[in-house]
Design a protein around this motif. Structure first.
Motif, short mmCIF file in Angstrom:
data_model
loop_
_atom_site.label_atom_id
_atom_site.label_comp_id
_atom_site.label_asym_id
_atom_site.label_seq_id
_atom_site.Cartn_x
_atom_site.Cartn_y
_atom_site.Cartn_z
N GLY A 101 -9.01 16.29 20.59
CA GLY A 101 -9.40 15.68 19.30
C GLY A 101 -10.67 14.86 19.43
N TYR B 237 -31.95 18.25 21.52
CA TYR B 237 -33.02 17.25 21.55
C TYR B 237 -34.09 17.55 20.49
CZ TYR B 237 -31.38 15.06 25.99
OH TYR B 237 -30.69 14.39 26.98
N VAL C 129 -28.55 6.32 30.22
CA VAL C 129 -28.22 6.07 28.81
C VAL C 129 -27.21 4.95 28.67
CG1 VAL C 129 -27.55 7.18 26.65
CG2 VAL C 129 -28.15 8.59 28.61
N ALA D 81 -39.31 11.82 23.05
CA ALA D 81 -37.88 12.20 23.04
C ALA D 81 -37.66 13.26 21.96
CB ALA D 81 -37.03 10.95 22.86
N CYS D 82 -36.55 13.16 21.22
CA CYS D 82 -36.23 14.22 20.25
C CYS D 82 -37.21 14.24 19.08
CB CYS D 82 -34.82 14.04 19.71
SG CYS D 82 -33.58 13.91 21.00
N TYR E 246 -26.96 16.00 31.08
CA TYR E 246 -26.67 14.64 31.56
C TYR E 246 -26.01 14.75 32.93
CZ TYR E 246 -27.48 13.05 26.76
OH TYR E 246 -28.04 12.78 25.54
N PRO F 183 -27.61 14.36 17.47
CA PRO F 183 -27.23 14.44 18.88
C PRO F 183 -25.79 14.95 19.01
CG PRO F 183 -27.29 12.14 18.14
CD PRO F 183 -27.84 12.98 17.03
N TYR F 184 -25.00 14.62 18.00
CA TYR F 184 -23.64 15.17 17.84
C TYR F 184 -23.23 14.82 16.40
CZ TYR F 184 -22.42 10.31 18.83
OH TYR F 184 -22.36 8.93 18.81
N LYS G 238 -21.91 8.61 10.95
CA LYS G 238 -22.20 7.16 10.86
C LYS G 238 -23.48 6.92 10.06
CE LYS G 238 -20.64 6.34 15.60
NZ LYS G 238 -19.25 5.99 15.52
N PHE H 172 -32.24 4.73 26.35
CA PHE H 172 -32.21 6.14 26.77
C PHE H 172 -33.58 6.44 27.38
CE2 PHE H 172 -33.12 10.57 26.38
CZ PHE H 172 -31.92 11.27 26.38
N LYS I 72 -12.70 16.20 16.47
CA LYS I 72 -12.77 15.24 15.35
C LYS I 72 -13.77 14.13 15.60
CE LYS I 72 -7.93 15.90 14.01
NZ LYS I 72 -6.99 15.90 15.15
N GLY I 73 -13.81 13.56 16.80
CA GLY I 73 -14.66 12.39 17.05
C GLY I 73 -16.13 12.76 17.21
P1 HMG Z 1 -17.69 8.11 24.65
O1 HMG Z 1 -17.86 6.65 24.81
O2 HMG Z 1 -17.10 8.85 25.80
O3 HMG Z 1 -16.84 8.49 23.38
O4 HMG Z 1 -19.09 8.78 24.35
P2 HMG Z 1 -15.95 7.55 22.45
O5 HMG Z 1 -14.79 7.07 23.21
O6 HMG Z 1 -16.83 6.54 21.75
O7 HMG Z 1 -15.47 8.66 21.42
C1 HMG Z 1 -16.38 9.28 20.57
C2 HMG Z 1 -15.78 9.31 19.16
O8 HMG Z 1 -14.61 10.12 19.22
C3 HMG Z 1 -15.30 7.93 18.67
O9 HMG Z 1 -15.50 7.92 17.26
C4 HMG Z 1 -13.81 7.94 18.95
O10 HMG Z 1 -13.05 7.09 18.10
C5 HMG Z 1 -13.50 9.41 18.68
P3 HMG Z 1 -16.40 6.76 16.59
O11 HMG Z 1 -15.76 5.48 16.95
O12 HMG Z 1 -17.79 6.89 17.24
O13 HMG Z 1 -16.41 7.10 15.15
N1 HMG Z 1 -12.28 9.88 19.37
C6 HMG Z 1 -11.34 10.62 18.79
N2 HMG Z 1 -11.21 11.08 17.53
C7 HMG Z 1 -10.10 11.82 17.24
N3 HMG Z 1 -9.13 12.12 18.16
C8 HMG Z 1 -9.22 11.66 19.42
C9 HMG Z 1 -10.38 10.88 19.79
N4 HMG Z 1 -10.78 10.29 20.93
C10 HMG Z 1 -11.96 9.68 20.66
N5 HMG Z 1 -8.27 11.95 20.30
C11 HMG Z 1 -21.25 8.57 23.34
C12 HMG Z 1 -19.76 8.74 23.10
C13 HMG Z 1 -22.01 8.92 22.08
C14 HMG Z 1 -21.52 7.11 23.73
C15 HMG Z 1 -21.69 9.49 24.51
O14 HMG Z 1 -21.43 10.83 24.19
C16 HMG Z 1 -23.15 9.35 24.88
O15 HMG Z 1 -23.55 8.47 25.63
N6 HMG Z 1 -24.01 10.31 24.39
C17 HMG Z 1 -25.44 10.34 24.69
C18 HMG Z 1 -26.23 9.37 23.85
C19 HMG Z 1 -26.27 9.78 22.41
O16 HMG Z 1 -26.09 10.93 22.04
N7 HMG Z 1 -26.60 8.81 21.53
C20 HMG Z 1 -26.76 9.08 20.12
C21 HMG Z 1 -27.86 8.21 19.49
S1 HMG Z 1 -29.38 8.26 20.44
C22 HMG Z 1 -30.08 9.83 20.04
O17 HMG Z 1 -29.64 10.49 19.15
C23 HMG Z 1 -31.23 10.30 20.87
C24 HMG Z 1 -30.91 11.44 21.82
O18 HMG Z 1 -30.80 12.64 21.13
C25 HMG Z 1 -32.01 11.51 22.88
C26 HMG Z 1 -33.45 11.64 22.45
O19 HMG Z 1 -33.89 11.20 21.40
O20 HMG Z 1 -34.18 12.17 23.28
C27 HMG Z 1 -29.62 11.22 22.56
#
Ligand code: HMG
Length: 440
Positions: free
Chosen positions: A33, A330, A206, A119-120, A154, A246-247, A253, A196, A37-38
């Motif tokens: 999930g 990206y 990151v 970056a992206c 990553y 990114p996802y 949000k 990042f 979902k998340g």
């Molecule tokens: P994490 O900490 O492992 O995940 O990584 P989490 O525990 O925060 O869970 C993610 C979401 O899933 C949360 O939802 C949880 O509640 C939910 P939210 O609170 O965010 O709404 N969840 C569930 N939902 C349903 N059923 C379940 C369940 N378990 C959890 N069972 C993190 C998340 C994004 C931090 C990580 O993936 C990461 O570090 N990613 C890389 C950085 C990133 O993508 N950042 C985004 C903004 S920066 C950007 O976009 C630039 C980028 O593209 C680079 C560039 O520009 O070059 C990255």
């Protein structure tokens, strides 16, 4: 004023895929999930061992040139946006041009080539540069070929591993475009950030949680800046809002905050206040903490309202469908979001000509950019020709052990001998660093 914008789009996805809920999550001891979902990514696209940013970019570009019957003489500029570059001197566009010159009559001697990095965000900056070049009248009747290509990998065990992806988007930017015309108005939000970064390293360092806040802050600033030149936005002004993805969970949000921003001082804000039973005003809260608490409570209610959900389903959900099947590309990510929305409209047989998109691009480091686009008459043909379904379905499903091997191969510091998982079929393949890529 003659319209300038995106005339044609093609993509190339890494030919492998990793099933996050069913293959990745069980090994990590996580609930599927979290992914379905998340985070919202079902599959990550990954490159086979003979693919890299050059081959993916060149293969996407060749597809585009073949479809449009183009030869090098039609193109006056090749710009590559990437944050996965392997050469600190030669731009990736020269490698891509070298590939393309193997298969077309003529060459790209006359073409201005470059590589853009932020970056992206650079995936949008290359479009801007092409737009400005054409608007300045320096293109001599030629179009620009812009390519956004990345392997978004990553470190294994990093939380970002759940958002990986790899692929390229090639776009032709020209006058009188078939797909979308760009607005002259733009908004920016920019600040020096360190959540990042990849200083002399392949995989990013990151701070994931902070990166979410930085994304939201820069996007809000860019939206305010855009409104300062284009006037206030209203949710009904735009049919879709493609954002850097990114996802998909990140866009959920951003959409909620964006909706609150663009509904303020409109009839929708009053209707929402009635639905929710409150509308926090800063002036009513002497203590900042109390105001922030009230906002959080309001936002929790807002996302459950019928008005918000209907807007989200119409204007946002179609933009994140492909991202959920490929992960983060990206520089290509915002272009995937636009394509995803247009494809959904084509499938639903909706006529979009003349409708507007509000496009929000973002790159860590950090900068957001917002502009509008007007959908052009040829959009449907241009989008259906991409055949996204076939591209996504053709990928090879990796086991977890195979995924680890492929990940090691693409970590440039390691030498790992691994057989390829798919067969090249009439495409450019990687044959070694600094060597000419071959066609097999
Ligand atoms: P994490 O900490 O492992 O995940 O990584 P989490 O525990 O925060 O869970 C993610 C979401 O899933 C949360 O939802 C949880 O509640 C939910 P939210 O609170 O965010 O709404 N969840 C569930 N939902 C349903 N059923 C379940 C369940 N378990 C959890 N069972 C993190 C998340 C994004 C931090 C990580 O993936 C990461 O570090 N990613 C890389 C950085 C990133 O993508 N950042 C985004 C903004 S920066 C950007 O976009 C630039 C980028 O593209 C680079 C560039 O520009 O070059 C990255």
């Amino acid at each position: 004023m003659t319209a300038v914008g995106i005339d044609a789009i093609e993509l190339w996805t890494g030919k492998l895929r990793l099933d996050l809920p069913n293959t990745f999550a069980p090994v990590k001891g996580e609930d599927p999930g979290k992914y379905t979902k998340g985070i919202g990514i079902e599959y990550s696209s990954l490159p086979d061992v003979y693919e890299d940013i050059v081959t993916m970019g060149a293969n996407a570009a060749k597809r585009l040139m073949d479809r449009r019957g183009l030869v090098p003489d039609d193109i006056g500029r090749i710009d590559v946006a990437t944050e996965s570059a392997f050469d600190n001197s030669k731009p990736v566009s020269t490698y891509v041009a070298g590939c393309l010159e193997q298969v077309y009559d003529g060459d790209f001697h006359h073409a201005n080539k470059g590589e853009r990095k932020f970056a992206c965000l650079s995936g949008t900056q290359v479009i801007d540069d092409a737009y400005n070049w054409i608007r300045a009248g320096r293109n001599r009747g030629r179009a620009a070929l812009v390519i956004a290509t990345d392997t978004a990998l990553y470190e294994r065990g990093d939380p970002g591993e759940a958002t990986q992806g790899a692929g390229a988007v090639a776009m032709l930017v020209d006058e009188e475009p078939d797909v979308v015309a760009l607005s002259t108005e733009q908004g920016y939000g920019s600040a020096d950030e360190t959540d990042f970064l990849k200083p002399n390293q392949q995989f990013p360092s990151v701070d994931g949680k902070r990166s979410i806040q930085v994304y939201l802050a820069r996007m809000r600033e860019a939206l305010e800046d855009y409104e300062s030149v284009a006037g206030d936005t209203h949710p009904d002004d735009f049919v879709y809002f493609p954002f850097h993805t990114p996802y998909p969970g990140m866009v959920r949000k951003a959409a909620l905050l964006g909706y609150r921003h663009i509904t303020r001082d409109t009839e929708i804000e009053d209707a929402l206040a009635d639905d929710i039973g409150m509308q926090p005003r800063e002036a009513d809260f002497p203590e900042r903490e109390d105001y922030e608490e009230a906002i959080r409570a309001y936002m929790d209610e807002l996302k459950e309202t019928r008005r918000y959900r209907e807007w989200y389903e119409r204007a946002i959900e179609p933009t994140i469908q492909i991202s959920g099947q490929v992960g983060n590309w990206y520089t290509g990510s915002v272009h995937i979001a636009r394509l995803s929305a247009l494809r959904a409209a084509a499938e639903a047989d909706v006529d979009l000509a003349g409708e507007k998109l509000l496009v929000g691009s973002y790159g860590s480091g950090a900068q957001a950019e917002i502009h509008a686009e007007t959908v052009q008459n040829g959009w449907r043909e241009g989008v259906e020709a991409v055949d996204v379904e076939a591209r996504l379905d053709d990928r090879y499903d990796l086991s977890y052990e195979e995924y680890e091997l492929v990940h090691d191969v693409h970590n440039h510091e390691k030498e790992v001998e691994v057989d390829e998982f798919t067969q090249p079929s009439g495409e450019f393949v990687f044959t070694g660093w600094g060597r000419m890529n071959e066609r097999r």
